[in-house]
Design an enzyme around this catalytic site. Sequence first.
Site, mmCIF file in Angstrom:
data_model
loop_
_atom_site.group_PDB
_atom_site.id
_atom_site.type_symbol
_atom_site.label_atom_id
_atom_site.label_comp_id
_atom_site.label_asym_id
_atom_site.label_seq_id
_atom_site.Cartn_x
_atom_site.Cartn_y
_atom_site.Cartn_z
ATOM 1 N N ASP A 17 80.400 24.197 13.189
ATOM 2 C CA ASP A 17 80.449 23.565 11.898
ATOM 3 C C ASP A 17 81.720 24.474 11.508
ATOM 4 O O ASP A 17 81.788 25.518 11.359
ATOM 5 C CB ASP A 17 79.284 24.419 11.240
ATOM 6 N N TYR A 34 90.803 11.655 -1.476
ATOM 7 C CA TYR A 34 91.131 10.858 -0.352
ATOM 8 C C TYR A 34 92.550 11.065 -0.372
ATOM 9 O O TYR A 34 93.153 11.488 0.730
ATOM 10 C CB TYR A 34 90.530 9.584 -0.200
ATOM 11 N N LYS A 87 94.791 13.773 2.385
ATOM 12 C CA LYS A 87 95.877 13.133 3.255
ATOM 13 C C LYS A 87 97.259 13.548 3.064
ATOM 14 O O LYS A 87 97.856 13.733 4.054
ATOM 15 C CB LYS A 87 95.601 11.659 3.573
ATOM 16 N N THR A 147 85.427 1.923 14.634
ATOM 17 C CA THR A 147 84.320 3.085 14.782
ATOM 18 C C THR A 147 82.906 2.324 14.682
ATOM 19 O O THR A 147 82.657 1.057 14.255
ATOM 20 C CB THR A 147 84.499 4.303 13.840
#
Length: 274
Positions: free
Chosen positions: A62, A164, A168, A199
């Site tokens: 984790d 987001y 990035k 995916t």
Amino acid sequence: MTNERQGNEAPTGNVALVTGASRGVGRGIALGLLEAGFRVYGSGRSIEQADLPPEIRRLPCDQLKDEETAQVFETIRSECGALHLLVNCAWGGYEKMVEDGAFTWPAPFWDQPAHRWTGMMDAGVRAAFVCSAHAARMMTPRHRGLIVNISFWSAQRHLGNTIYGIAKAATDKMTSDMAVELKPFAVPVVSLYPGLVRTEAVVAAAKSGAFDLSTSESPEFIGRVINALFHDPNLMARTGQVLVAAAVAKKFGVLDVDGNSPPVLTLADIGSEG
């Protein structure tokens, strides 16, 4: 980058760690690197249940827990003595996109759930930073290695939501600044942009018409591209840069698993929002 053995490095060749290898892009990268001959370690919270061949060493982790991350690198050190390639693909940002029947992914920043920041910034950007620090301690004494940070076009254009883009953009800036500090040790670091990757989640969404997969890339394709970068004798000239996976593939003649050459997307090809 050669395959010579140095010090107590493993005689089995180049050693790679792919974080977030349980599924999606990370899983595909691990498979692509295994195909290329790497000794591959894959880490992730659900890595023990992942659909991976036995040749890939699974390390449960984790990445919100620094002690578990440290144990991953200690295991690689004790078993191999060296790490030649780190691919930072761990990412928690795509979890819980629908909550209580509401699709919260595109919500304005003031309505975004707090867990999305944790998933993208802590399980994503911070995890990449911590892993890169561990990797650098193994790579810099040998003046050998490569760090790849998986990023995306949202660093340069609003896509989906503000968090987001922040995550990035932070990843790309981290790559740029790490490159400055790693350059004296001849260890390159790059940000790599995949295209539309097939995916598990994307394939499922495509069945409902959400995506056109005609120009998509397999997850394994990204692993093949990273292998080509790793063996590029002029890679230090690219350190700190943002690279588009399909463009790298064109340069080195890398084909996807179906024999196709995915098109090179540009910022103009990526839809904008807002």
